[in-house]
Scaffold this active site. Structure first.
Site, short mmCIF file in Angstrom:
data_model
loop_
_atom_site.label_atom_id
_atom_site.label_comp_id
_atom_site.label_asym_id
_atom_site.label_seq_id
_atom_site.Cartn_x
_atom_site.Cartn_y
_atom_site.Cartn_z
N CYS A 159 0.87 -1.17 0.00
CA CYS A 159 0.00 0.00 0.00
C CYS A 159 0.91 1.22 0.00
CB CYS A 159 -0.83 0.04 1.28
SG CYS A 159 -2.01 -1.30 1.39
N ASN B 86 1.18 0.47 5.90
CA ASN B 86 1.51 -0.39 4.77
C ASN B 86 2.08 -1.66 5.35
OD1 ASN B 86 2.53 -1.56 2.41
ND2 ASN B 86 4.41 -0.35 2.48
N GLY B 87 1.49 -2.80 4.99
CA GLY B 87 2.03 -4.05 5.50
C GLY B 87 0.96 -5.09 5.69
#
Ligand code: AMP
Length: 491
Positions: free
Chosen positions: A2, A100-101
């Protein structure tokens, strides 16, 4: 993968957030969201591309000098708008977050939050879990007096409880902006300062290009296992909270990130040139008779140019990409993907007719893209088609946020390069050696000992990926696929 962005400014922030998200669009095209703060939180999220979600009407209410933005590439959940980021809560403080992740113990933590603290996690988005764990820990560590130290203690708790890879940006209402990166530093996260303002502005983003284009300077990586907190007086507090081997994701350099970004002091474009340079040696050794080198646009262009230059071969842009079609991989379901590959790339017969062609791509995952391309190129008159990948064979699912689907879908799993060649219809397939791939990317920053390259090796740096977890994510992905078929998302 992302894209995440947080800006702490002294000017209205919506313009910068919008422009910034456009620079992160390649990291996720499924949905996007912007949250701003002016004493209240204002939030707009939607499915689709940034330019289609936000307009002058819905951004007019996104007031404030502080904000978070996000572009989503789904790995968990069904991709509904409720799962889009950012998220915010109101207890014990106003706190908003985007990340993000991928949180590996998402379901476990969701259950625990409900059973122990009666917290309901309403979405399938893992940042909601991170947000609640952080908030709970902050309540305990601050006892209503939020200080940088109490914030860092809360981040330590997140590191202890949340397994997986995550780069997170958090806003704490009336207190400041916080960013942290998991102890292995798997996902990128950068920090920059805007000194053009009377009072400096600050920002965090998934890629340096975003900060650069927005006019931030002194751009640097948030160190792994560390947190940076900017308080209301614009003072920067930074602390290393947990040590672990640094393992940045190698796939960022191969495919994901923009070539003009610098991640962990490595320029993505140059990494791709170096990957091309290593692969050129292997191609030379193979003794293939090549007339023309053609890249699969866009990511493999720098590598293909370098291969052609080093081997003194003709380089031609023989595949034309329709730039108005999104990244095909991100679409659900294989049939849809295959169709859109044909609509996305078109061969120029002039380049291929009667030639021995070397096609360069960044990777081969399921083999759908390469199979379609080879078919197109043969129809355009190519004599022999050699297909090379500047990354090593992909064989294992990513548990840290890259949509790699199930094990069985990797064409390179339990197959030799020759078997793969016959399955995708190539006269020859060549892959980059794993060691060469690692060396090429490391070249610009030898201080990085090794990368997360679990999708190539099956060695997961967080060390807690059990067989049953892999089976569970495979099952979830299969179920999601079936749901998408039911919803008519495949054709
Ligand atoms: P395929 O072999 O058809 O599954 O797709 C391979 C192509 O998809 C490669 O050429 C890459 O450019 C692209 N690709 C590889 N990995 C990913 C990913 N995780 N997300 C989106 N696109 C990807």
């Amino acid at each position: 993968m992302c894209g995440v962005l947080g800006i702490f400014s002294t000017e209205p922030v919506i313009g910068k957030l919008y422009t910034g998200l456009l620079t992160l669009q390649h990291r996720g095209q499924d949905s996007a969201g912007i949250l701003t703060y002016d004493g209240h939180y204002h939030l707009k999220k939607g499915n689709g591309l940034v330019r289609d979600i936000f307009d002058e009407h819905n951004t007019a209410r996104l007031r404030g000098q502080v904000g978070l933005g996000h572009t989503r590439y789904p790995t968990v959940g069904e991709g509904s708008v409720e799962d889009a980021q950012p998220f915010w809560i109101n207890y014990p403080y106003g706190i908003a977050a985007a990340h993000n992740g991928n949180v590996m113990n998402f379901l476990e933590l969701k259950k625990e939050l409900f059973e122990k603290s009666h917290k309901i996690i309403n979405s399938n988005c893992d940042v909601e879990v991170i947000l609640n764990i952080f908030a709970e820990a902050l309540e305990k560590s601050s006892r209503h007096d939020v200080s940088p130290e109490s914030i860092f203690r809360a981040v330590r708790t997140v590191f202890k409880r949340v397994k997986g890879a995550y780069s997170v940006v958090i806003h704490i209402a009336g207190k400041g902006m916080l960013a942290f990166r998991d102890p292995f530093g798997i996902k990128p996260l950068l920090f920059g300062v805007d000194r053009r303002l009377i009072v400096p502005g600050y920002a965090f983003a998934s890629e340096s290009v975003t900060l650069d284009l927005l006019g931030f300077s002194e751009i640097r990586d948030v160190p792994p296992g560390s947190a940076i907190f900017i308080d209301q007086n614009r003072e920067v507090h930074e602390k290393k909270l947990q040590a672990a081997p640094f393992k940045p994701c190698i796939f960022e350099y191969i495919y994901f990130a923009r070539p003009d970004s610098y991640l962990n002091k490595i320029n993505v474009y140059q990494a791709r040139v170096d990957l091309g340079s290593k692969l050129a040696r292997a191609i030379k050794k193979s003794g293939l008779q090549i007339d023309v080198v053609v890249p699969v646009p866009d990511s493999s262009r720098p590598a293909a140019i370098e291969i052609a230059r080093l081997l003194k071969l003709k380089y031609r842009e023989g595949l034309v990409k329709n730039r108005y079609i999104g990244r095909t991989f991100i679409m659900p379901g294989d049939q849809m993907r295959e169709k859109s590959i044909r609509h996305k790339l078109n061969p120029i017969a002039e380049v291929f007719a009667g030639k021995n062609v070397l096609i360069v791509d960044d990777s081969i995952v399921r083999g759908n893209t390469s199979r379609s391309i080879i078919q197109m190129v043969r129809q355009a008159g190519a004599r022999n088609v050699y297909f090379v990948s500047y990354s090593a064979p992909l064989t294992n699912p990513c548990v840290y946020g890259i949509d790699m689907q199930t094990k069985a879908e990797f064409i390179a799993r339990n197959a030799s390069a020759d078997e793969i060649a016959s399955r995708i219809g190539a006269d020859r397939v060549l892959y980059q050696e794993l060691r060469d791939m690692e060396r090429a990317v490391k070249k610009q920053n030898p201080a990085i000992r090794s990368f997360c390259q679990a999708c190539f090796t099956g060695e997961y740096p967080t060390g807690d990926v059990s067989k049953s977890y892999l089976e569970q994510i495979e099952k979830e992905r299969e179920e999601n696929k079936l749901k998408q078929m039911d919803l008519g998302l495949q054709y």
